[in-house]
Design a protein around this motif. Structure first.
Motif, mmCIF file in Angstrom:
data_model
loop_
_atom_site.group_PDB
_atom_site.id
_atom_site.type_symbol
_atom_site.label_atom_id
_atom_site.label_comp_id
_atom_site.label_asym_id
_atom_site.label_seq_id
_atom_site.Cartn_x
_atom_site.Cartn_y
_atom_site.Cartn_z
ATOM 1 N N ASN A 35 0.819 -1.211 0.000
ATOM 2 C CA ASN A 35 0.000 0.000 0.000
ATOM 3 C C ASN A 35 0.849 1.256 0.000
ATOM 4 O OD1 ASN A 35 -2.367 -1.416 -0.033
ATOM 5 N ND2 ASN A 35 -2.790 -1.211 2.141
ATOM 6 N N LEU A 36 1.956 1.219 0.716
ATOM 7 C CA LEU A 36 2.816 2.394 0.807
ATOM 8 C C LEU A 36 3.510 2.672 -0.518
ATOM 9 C CD1 LEU A 36 3.952 4.539 2.789
ATOM 10 C CD2 LEU A 36 5.851 2.983 3.187
ATOM 11 N N LYS A 237 -2.807 0.486 14.389
ATOM 12 C CA LYS A 237 -4.188 0.916 14.535
ATOM 13 C C LYS A 237 -4.853 1.152 13.184
ATOM 14 C CE LYS A 237 -3.510 0.887 18.960
ATOM 15 N NZ LYS A 237 -4.052 -0.205 19.779
ATOM 16 N N THR A 238 -4.062 1.214 12.102
ATOM 17 C CA THR A 238 -4.635 1.411 10.768
ATOM 18 C C THR A 238 -4.832 0.077 10.046
ATOM 19 O OG1 THR A 238 -2.505 1.616 9.631
ATOM 20 C CG2 THR A 238 -3.402 3.608 10.637
ATOM 21 N N LYS A 239 -4.756 -1.039 10.763
ATOM 22 C CA LYS A 239 -4.758 -2.353 10.131
ATOM 23 C C LYS A 239 -5.978 -2.557 9.244
ATOM 24 C CE LYS A 239 -4.813 -7.288 11.255
ATOM 25 N NZ LYS A 239 -4.665 -8.300 12.322
ATOM 26 N N TYR A 240 -7.169 -2.340 9.762
ATOM 27 C CA TYR A 240 -8.371 -2.634 8.980
ATOM 28 C C TYR A 240 -8.568 -1.618 7.855
ATOM 29 C CZ TYR A 240 -9.281 -5.892 12.741
ATOM 30 O OH TYR A 240 -9.168 -6.925 13.640
ATOM 31 N N LEU A 241 -8.152 -0.373 8.087
ATOM 32 C CA LEU A 241 -8.175 0.610 7.014
ATOM 33 C C LEU A 241 -7.242 0.190 5.886
ATOM 34 C CD1 LEU A 241 -9.012 3.444 5.936
ATOM 35 C CD2 LEU A 241 -7.038 4.360 7.196
ATOM 36 N N GLN A 242 -6.056 -0.324 6.245
ATOM 37 C CA GLN A 242 -5.101 -0.780 5.244
ATOM 38 C C GLN A 242 -5.667 -1.946 4.443
ATOM 39 O OE1 GLN A 242 -1.935 0.305 4.552
ATOM 40 N NE2 GLN A 242 -1.956 1.960 6.027
ATOM 41 N N TYR A 290 8.325 8.021 -7.406
ATOM 42 C CA TYR A 290 7.545 7.553 -6.258
ATOM 43 C C TYR A 290 7.243 6.059 -6.319
ATOM 44 C CZ TYR A 290 6.418 12.218 -4.509
ATOM 45 O OH TYR A 290 6.485 13.476 -3.967
ATOM 46 N N SER A 291 7.552 5.420 -7.441
ATOM 47 C CA SER A 291 7.021 4.085 -7.703
ATOM 48 C C SER A 291 7.475 3.030 -6.701
ATOM 49 C CB SER A 291 7.398 3.641 -9.114
ATOM 50 O OG SER A 291 6.824 4.490 -10.078
ATOM 51 N N PHE A 292 8.696 3.156 -6.187
ATOM 52 C CA PHE A 292 9.209 2.137 -5.272
ATOM 53 C C PHE A 292 9.701 2.747 -3.965
ATOM 54 C CE2 PHE A 292 9.753 0.270 -9.514
ATOM 55 C CZ PHE A 292 9.097 -0.927 -9.331
ATOM 56 N N VAL A 370 -7.956 8.779 -3.946
ATOM 57 C CA VAL A 370 -8.424 8.893 -2.563
ATOM 58 C C VAL A 370 -8.164 7.586 -1.817
ATOM 59 C CG1 VAL A 370 -10.430 9.341 -1.094
ATOM 60 C CG2 VAL A 370 -10.168 10.564 -3.265
ATOM 61 N N PHE A 371 -8.435 6.449 -2.471
ATOM 62 C CA PHE A 371 -8.223 5.161 -1.834
ATOM 63 C C PHE A 371 -6.737 4.925 -1.538
ATOM 64 C CE2 PHE A 371 -12.083 3.864 -4.488
ATOM 65 C CZ PHE A 371 -12.967 4.220 -3.472
ATOM 66 N N THR A 372 -5.898 5.226 -2.526
ATOM 67 C CA THR A 372 -4.482 4.902 -2.362
ATOM 68 C C THR A 372 -3.799 5.809 -1.348
ATOM 69 O OG1 THR A 372 -3.899 6.338 -4.216
ATOM 70 C CG2 THR A 372 -4.322 4.037 -4.713
ATOM 71 N N LEU A 373 -4.090 7.100 -1.423
ATOM 72 C CA LEU A 373 -3.370 8.049 -0.576
ATOM 73 C C LEU A 373 -3.910 8.105 0.843
ATOM 74 C CD1 LEU A 373 -2.802 10.983 -3.096
ATOM 75 C CD2 LEU A 373 -1.336 9.045 -2.571
ATOM 76 N N SER A 374 -5.164 7.722 1.029
ATOM 77 C CA SER A 374 -5.739 7.756 2.375
ATOM 78 C C SER A 374 -5.073 6.748 3.293
ATOM 79 C CB SER A 374 -7.249 7.486 2.323
ATOM 80 O OG SER A 374 -7.916 8.537 1.652
ATOM 81 N N THR A 375 -4.594 5.635 2.736
ATOM 82 C CA THR A 375 -3.898 4.659 3.572
ATOM 83 C C THR A 375 -2.440 5.044 3.783
ATOM 84 O OG1 THR A 375 -3.494 3.353 1.581
ATOM 85 C CG2 THR A 375 -5.354 2.725 2.929
ATOM 86 N N SER A 376 -1.839 5.690 2.791
ATOM 87 C CA SER A 376 -0.434 6.081 2.930
ATOM 88 C C SER A 376 -0.276 7.278 3.856
ATOM 89 C CB SER A 376 0.163 6.410 1.555
ATOM 90 O OG SER A 376 0.127 5.285 0.716
ATOM 91 N N PHE A 377 -1.270 8.155 3.904
ATOM 92 C CA PHE A 377 -1.166 9.379 4.699
ATOM 93 C C PHE A 377 -0.885 9.096 6.175
ATOM 94 C CE2 PHE A 377 -2.727 12.906 7.209
ATOM 95 C CZ PHE A 377 -2.244 14.015 6.528
#
Length: 502
Positions: A35-36, A237-242, A290-292, A370-377
């Motif tokens: 995800n990151l 704490k972000t496990k389920y969001l991830q 940013y790819s890797f 939104v999906f990708t960056l919300s988990t990385s933030f």
């Protein structure tokens, strides 16, 4: 007072940070890393892939994946070295206290059995020494820099890291808010797309109501309200969001790849990219910057993993999977479409609005950033918070600081500057170029290399040559480190050429 040599044995067995409830399996950890790494940067790959040519781009992408994996193993090795240093210092502290206790006893200290074992593990390298090296304690890059680099190196490190992480948070915030604004508001007329005042247009078709920029600010504040609180907790704490957004990410990639393959089967190749076009190399590198990238947050993701004995193999599989994803996405897009937009999702806007299924896909892909960056933030924000603490506080006695300083101040300092910047400045193209190029090259290549070289020298002097680091990078030869530094210099040249061309 009786001495307790069992403390020494316990020192090597007890976890230093995460409790059992905070840990997760290696596969969950790999999902976090996936995800990151895979973010909106992947959506710029197909266009850059087509410009540089499918053959040259394939070689470059696989090479960049290999280089990133190599420096990721450097970060892991340095983290193990930092754990060894901390354990060694704790052992010396226990020894000094025990010696002071023994000197106060009437009996001589040599009469107690088991105490001669304290010095032997530092030089023998057979059983206990291997336990010095572990990945149990989360040690951020900033703490590693404090342990292994001199003052000049630490200053350069923190400047580079803060620029990159603050820039990342600002870019993520603006990208998410703009994506939400584009979904909520009416489309901008094509003749105004490049206008400097398009953002003052009304959000909806009617001339009344809020403007697009006001909608952007509302979306920005909503995003911070939803994601900002995670900075006060740990990554676990972000496990389920991830896990949830990882499923959304796989679905979005599967949709884009599937549609491209269907178009290829139905219409044949519409795009005809060359095999090699060397003029596209700077653009390709700009798209891959940013790819890797995951090195800045690896410590926070790796330390809670249970069973790290084969971590290197699992991480290589993660990189291989990401590379396959990138190649499938880029190949299918480059040949399926005659013209590729810089942001790949724009190629999937349906032409027939009466088709409900295509309209659902349109909105889903529009919300993909939104999906990708919300988990990385949250991961980026937590990493920045931890490194700021490492810069200003003594992390070995973090719990001794007051609650406000420890739990409130640094999370706020981590997230408030990005929201202030993106609240007043929506166009951050210059920040994107600077953050993703020079600072990104430093974080991905230069800093891990200098850290691992300094860590190896420090641990050799401290523990001796006989103590083996089982998390040592397979690329431990000094020639590999020199190769990485030469490549970093080439990357800076490529990025500079790319920015001058633009």
């Amino acid at each position: 007072m009786p001495r307790r040599p069992w403390i020494i044995r316990k020192l090597f067995r007890m976890p230093l940070t995460e409790t059992a409830g905070d840990q997760y399996s290696v596969w969950v950890g790999l999902i976090y890393i996936f995800n990151l790494i895979v973010g909106t940067g992947a959506l710029t790959l197909p266009a850059a892939f087509a410009r540089a040519g499918w053959g040259l781009s394939t070689i470059a992408l696989l090479f960049l994946a290999f280089m990133s994996f190599m420096t990721a193993t450097y970060v892991i090795e340095t983290m193990a070295c930092a754990n060894a240093v901390i354990k060694w210092k704790r052992l010396q502290f226990i020894k000094r206290n025990s010696i002071q206790e023994n000197e106060s006893d009437e009996e001589p200290s040599t009469s107690q059995p088991g105490y001669g074992d304290l010095e032997d593990p530092l030089v023998c390298g057979e059983t206990i020494p291997s336990r010095y090296y572990s990945l149990d304690k989360r040690i951020e890059l900033g703490e590693m820099a404090n342990l292994f680099l001199n003052k000049t190196g630490r200053t350069i490190f923190y400047c580079t890291l803060c620029i990159y992480l603050y820039g990342d948070l600002s870019i993520y915030s603006a990208a998410v808010a703009k994506s939400l604004m584009d979904v909520v508001c009416s489309s901008v007329p094509s003749n105004l797309t490049n206008s400097t005042d398009w953002d003052v247009l009304p959000c909806f078709t009617s001339s009344e109501g809020i403007t697009r920029f006001e909608c952007y600010r509302i979306a920005l504040l909503t995003f911070f309200g939803a994601m900002g609180p995670f900075v006060f907790f740990n990554v676990q704490k972000t496990k389920y969001l991830q896990l949830f957004t990882s499923g959304m990410r796989w679905l979005a990639f599967a949709i884009m790849i599937s549609i491209a393959i269907v178009l290829l089967a139905k219409n044949g190749p519409q795009g005809k990219p060359p095999a090699f076009d060397y003029t596209g190399i700077p653009t390709l590198f700009g798209a891959c910057v940013y790819s890797f990238m995951c090195h800045h947050s690896l410590p926070a993701l790796i330390s809670p993993i249970r069973g790290k004995s084969h971590l290197g193999i699992h991480l290589s599989l993660d990189y291989l999977l990401i590379s396959i994803f990138y190649l499938l996405l880029a190949f299918s897009g480059a040949f399926a479409f005659a013209h590729l937009n810089d942001l790949y999702t724009l190629n999937f806007i349906p032409t027939d609005n009466e088709n409900v299924f295509l309209e659902v896909i349109e909105y889903f892909l529009a919300l993909f950033p939104v999906f990708t960056l919300s988990t990385s933030f949250p991961i980026i924000a937590i990493t920045l918070r931890n490194n700021l603490q490492g810069l200003f506080l003594d992390t070995s006695r973090l719990e001794t600081y007051n609650f406000v300083l420890r739990k409130l101040l640094f999370p706020i300092v981590a997230v408030v500057p990005p929201i202030l910047l993106t609240y007043f400045l929506e166009d951050i193209s210059v920040l994107i170029k600077f953050t993703g190029s020079y600072a990104g090259t430093g974080i991905q290549y230069i800093i891990p290399t200098f850290l691992v070289l300094a860590a190896r020298r420090h641990c050799t002097n401290l523990l001796g040559l006989g103590v083996v680091n089982k998390y040592k990078s397979p690329f431990s030869n000094i020639a590999w480190a020199g190769f990485v530094l030469i490549w970093a210099f080439v990357c800076i040249i490529l990025v500079s050429v790319n920015m001058l061309e633009r």
